[in-house]
Design a protein around this motif. Structure first.
Motif, short mmCIF file in Angstrom:
data_model
loop_
_atom_site.label_atom_id
_atom_site.label_comp_id
_atom_site.label_asym_id
_atom_site.label_seq_id
_atom_site.Cartn_x
_atom_site.Cartn_y
_atom_site.Cartn_z
N ILE A 28 0.17 -3.14 8.50
CA ILE A 28 -0.60 -2.55 7.41
C ILE A 28 0.23 -2.55 6.12
O ILE A 28 -0.26 -2.83 5.03
CB ILE A 28 -1.02 -1.12 7.77
CG1 ILE A 28 -1.94 -1.13 8.99
CG2 ILE A 28 -1.71 -0.42 6.59
CD1 ILE A 28 -2.22 0.25 9.55
N TRP A 29 1.50 -2.26 6.27
CA TRP A 29 2.40 -2.09 5.12
C TRP A 29 2.62 -3.39 4.37
O TRP A 29 2.64 -3.42 3.14
CB TRP A 29 3.71 -1.52 5.63
CG TRP A 29 4.79 -1.36 4.59
CD1 TRP A 29 5.83 -2.19 4.34
CD2 TRP A 29 4.91 -0.29 3.66
NE1 TRP A 29 6.61 -1.70 3.33
CE2 TRP A 29 6.06 -0.52 2.89
CE3 TRP A 29 4.16 0.87 3.41
CZ2 TRP A 29 6.50 0.34 1.88
CZ3 TRP A 29 4.59 1.73 2.40
CH2 TRP A 29 5.74 1.45 1.66
N ILE A 72 0.84 -1.19 0.00
CA ILE A 72 0.00 0.00 0.00
C ILE A 72 0.89 1.25 0.00
O ILE A 72 1.94 1.28 0.63
CB ILE A 72 -0.89 0.03 1.26
CG1 ILE A 72 -1.69 -1.25 1.38
CG2 ILE A 72 -1.82 1.21 1.23
CD1 ILE A 72 -2.45 -1.35 2.68
N TRP A 90 -12.72 13.58 4.49
CA TRP A 90 -12.70 12.14 4.79
C TRP A 90 -14.14 11.62 4.97
O TRP A 90 -14.40 10.75 5.78
CB TRP A 90 -11.85 11.87 6.03
CG TRP A 90 -10.39 11.87 5.70
CD1 TRP A 90 -9.63 10.83 5.26
CD2 TRP A 90 -9.52 12.99 5.75
NE1 TRP A 90 -8.33 11.22 5.03
CE2 TRP A 90 -8.23 12.56 5.32
CE3 TRP A 90 -9.68 14.36 6.08
CZ2 TRP A 90 -7.12 13.41 5.23
CZ3 TRP A 90 -8.58 15.18 6.00
CH2 TRP A 90 -7.31 14.73 5.58
N LEU A 106 1.28 4.25 1.72
CA LEU A 106 0.81 4.80 2.98
C LEU A 106 0.57 6.30 2.93
O LEU A 106 -0.17 6.85 3.75
CB LEU A 106 1.82 4.47 4.09
CG LEU A 106 1.88 3.00 4.52
CD1 LEU A 106 2.97 2.81 5.56
CD2 LEU A 106 0.55 2.55 5.08
N GLU A 107 1.17 6.99 1.95
CA GLU A 107 0.98 8.43 1.84
C GLU A 107 -0.50 8.78 1.63
O GLU A 107 -0.98 9.83 2.07
CB GLU A 107 1.81 8.98 0.67
CG GLU A 107 3.32 8.89 0.88
CD GLU A 107 3.79 9.80 1.99
OE1 GLU A 107 3.17 10.87 2.18
OE2 GLU A 107 4.76 9.45 2.68
N GLU A 108 -1.22 7.86 0.99
CA GLU A 108 -2.63 8.11 0.72
C GLU A 108 -3.47 8.09 2.01
O GLU A 108 -4.60 8.59 2.03
CB GLU A 108 -3.18 7.06 -0.26
CG GLU A 108 -2.49 7.08 -1.63
CD GLU A 108 -2.99 5.97 -2.52
OE1 GLU A 108 -3.94 5.25 -2.07
OE2 GLU A 108 -2.47 5.81 -3.63
N TYR A 109 -2.93 7.50 3.05
CA TYR A 109 -3.68 7.34 4.29
C TYR A 109 -3.23 8.31 5.38
O TYR A 109 -3.71 8.26 6.51
CB TYR A 109 -3.53 5.90 4.81
CG TYR A 109 -4.19 4.88 3.91
CD1 TYR A 109 -5.50 4.51 4.12
CD2 TYR A 109 -3.49 4.33 2.84
CE1 TYR A 109 -6.12 3.58 3.28
CE2 TYR A 109 -4.10 3.41 2.01
CZ TYR A 109 -5.41 3.02 2.23
OH TYR A 109 -6.01 2.11 1.40
N LEU A 110 -2.32 9.19 5.04
CA LEU A 110 -1.80 10.13 6.02
C LEU A 110 -2.84 11.20 6.34
O LEU A 110 -3.38 11.86 5.45
CB LEU A 110 -0.53 10.79 5.49
CG LEU A 110 0.25 11.65 6.48
CD1 LEU A 110 0.75 10.80 7.63
CD2 LEU A 110 1.42 12.33 5.75
N ILE A 111 -3.17 11.37 7.63
CA ILE A 111 -4.13 12.37 8.08
C ILE A 111 -3.38 13.40 8.93
O ILE A 111 -2.70 13.03 9.90
CB ILE A 111 -5.27 11.73 8.90
CG1 ILE A 111 -6.03 10.71 8.03
CG2 ILE A 111 -6.22 12.78 9.45
CD1 ILE A 111 -7.13 9.98 8.77
#
Length: 524
Positions: free
Chosen positions: A76-77, A6, A48, A8-13
């Motif tokens: 997750i990774w 995945i 979101w 992970l940058e897409e899931y950074l909040i």
């Protein structure tokens, strides 16, 4: 299953978004906590999809906080580690099959144990008669202990009868645990089990009565006459016995289990009529897998100054925890001082015994020797003993010895002490040995050496001369043995004595008899 990872940058909040959602992590939004984290509830913004979310905030300064966060991200990774649902179902089925098999085994073992325990049931009526209706206590703790005389049906045995307090639910667990374990033990250094009673809500266990009480009683009770206190040799004997009992528990009662006592202290080491040590009190002991290096205990058995600091802080308990406690026991045996009391060395600050051993071990610790035994103890024996104590109370688990090594070291200290004691004129209790069996009449000696003729001396020095003989009438002396004799200045009959020739590097030892009479003392 995809082999990609995945992004992970897409899931950074952003933190700002999370702070707004949780009202700056206010207590009003907190919905749970545990381990190294707190969980908050909140609603994300339109970006979101206004979703309601749970925010797990790990403590940044907690020892385990960062590793847990990294582990979560790593799970997750790495999509490659995730199984398909078919694999999940298969593994769950395997787990269920294993659980069912183990449960069946447990039921079988419990059933067998229950059947075997039935033969140990002692009626409450018998116990009431034996203790005269629980009249006089001889001990306490999780329950009162009474001395009782059982009837002929139970061999007229004198027993220690422990009646657990009924006002504490935890005592029910203690009772079951004690019963489960002690009914399985068979060792001369573990207290013998006679029976039990669970009639009318009673929780009673019955053991062999240790006539000499606990080691704690012998060392510290004021009514004990210090002149009649345990000698150093007796203390070594007791330590060896207790160590053998612990080694039995640690080595594995069956093929796959062993016992961690968790409450080793002087009050739980009892003494029979021969001062044979008996390990007792298994209420908080753990039965663990023999191949399991350690177990986690979130309740923590409390054992005061005997408790291993590593176990106390981490909750991880293993046989090394017992070894630490036994090191404290040995230190108390040596010093005659309770573990919690503070002492000083030189101009230093008062410290507990454990700290003194750790901080001053290399400076010599003979100041810790109990004054009652100071004149008895051989310093070589002391050094062998304190060496193993020092290792037992180490704060590094890898430095602590096994019970087998402890037994070997204490036996070495005992052997050194016994060898030195064999050269003394008195026994351990200060009573003169019976020397009459060594008495040789003066007439036989006169005959053997021609009445101390000038022809028979073969040497001299110190306080006498040496005379050669080949026989002593009814007592035969090998040719070459020497009999030094001394003219008495008082002309009175001298005290008969004997001694043992000694040399550390020579294993063969020769008893040397001293003969006296009519103004002369003669020894060989």
């Amino acid at each position: 299953m995809s082999s990609s990872r995945i992004n992970l940058e897409e899931y950074l909040i952003p933190l700002e978004e999370i702070v707004l959602a949780t009202h700056n992590f206010s207590s009003e939004t907190e919905i749970g906590r545990g381990g190294a984290s707190v969980i908050f509830g909140g609603q994300l913004s339109e970006r979101w999809q206004n979703r309601k979310a749970a925010f797990k905030r790990l403590y940044p300064h907690d020892l385990f906080g960062q590793p847990k966060f990294l582990n979560s991200v790593e799970l997750i990774w790495n999509l490659n580690d995730r199984p398909t649902m078919n694999m999940v179902v298969k593994r769950i089925q395997e787990a269920l099959d294993i659980q069912n098999h183990e449960a069946a085994s447990t039921i079988t073992v419990s059933s067998q144990q229950h059947q075997s325990l039935e033969s140990f049931v002692i009626p409450l009526e018998e116990i009431v008669l034996a203790t005269q209706n629980f009249r006089d206590t001889v001990g306490g703790g999780t329950g009162n202990v009474y001395k009782g005389q059982l009837s002929k049906r139970w061999g007229n045995r004198t027993a220690a009868i422990k009646r657990f307090h009924q006002d504490n639910d935890q005592n029910k667990d203690y009772f079951r645990n004690d019963l489960k374990l002690v009914s399985s033990f068979h060792h001369e250094n573990v207290i013998g089990f006679i029976g039990y009673c669970d009639e009318a809500n009673e929780m009673i266990t019955i053991y062999d009565y240790a006539i000499n009480g606990s080691v704690h009683h012998h060392l510290y009770k004021p009514e004990i006459n210090k002149s009649n206190c345990l000698t150093w040799t007796e203390r070594l004997h007791i330590c060896i016995g207790a160590a053998r009992g612990l080694e039995y528990l640690h080595s594995g009662l069956w093929q796959d289990t062993r016992v961690i006592h968790r409450n080793i202290q002087l009050t739980n080491i009892l003494l029979d009529e021969n001062l044979q040590a008996k390990i007792s009190n298994f209420t908080v002991s753990l039965l663990v897998d023999r191949n399991q290096p350690q177990a986690y205990d979130d309740l923590r058995a409390r054992n005061g100054y005997y408790q291993d600091p590593i176990y106390d802080e981490s909750g991880l308990v293993n046989t090394q925890s017992d070894i630490y406690s036994f090191g404290v026991v040995m230190l108390e045996m040596l010093s005659g001082t309770e573990a919690y009391k503070r002492r000083t060395i030189g101009d230093g600050q008062p410290q507990t015994l454990i700290h003194l051993v750790r901080h001053h071990y290399h400076e010599g610790l003979d100041i810790l020797i109990d004054p009652v035994i100071r004149d008895q103890i051989n310093m070589h024996s002391f050094r062998a003993f304190i060496k193993i104590v020092y290792r037992c109370v180490s704060l590094k688990l890898e430095d602590r010895p096994t019970m087998k090594k402890i037994i070997k070291q204490i036996e070495e200290a005992r052997d050194i002490q016994n060898y030195e004691a064999s050269c003394a004129l008195t026994t351990q209790r200060g009573q003169h040995q019976n020397l009459e069996i060594f008495r040789i009449p003066l007439k036989d000696i006169n005959l053997a050496i021609k009445d101390f003729s000038q022809e028979t001396p073969i040497g001299g020095g110190g306080y006498g001369s040496t005379t050669e003989t080949s026989s002593l009438s009814s007592v035969t002396v090998m040719k070459g043995n020497a009999l030094p004799w001394i003219e008495s200045s008082t002309g009175s009959r001298m005290q008969w004595i004997f001694k043992k020739m000694k040399c550390r590097k020579i294993k063969t030892r020769r008893l040397v008899v001293v003969v006296a009479g009519s103004g002369r003392r003669i020894s060989s």
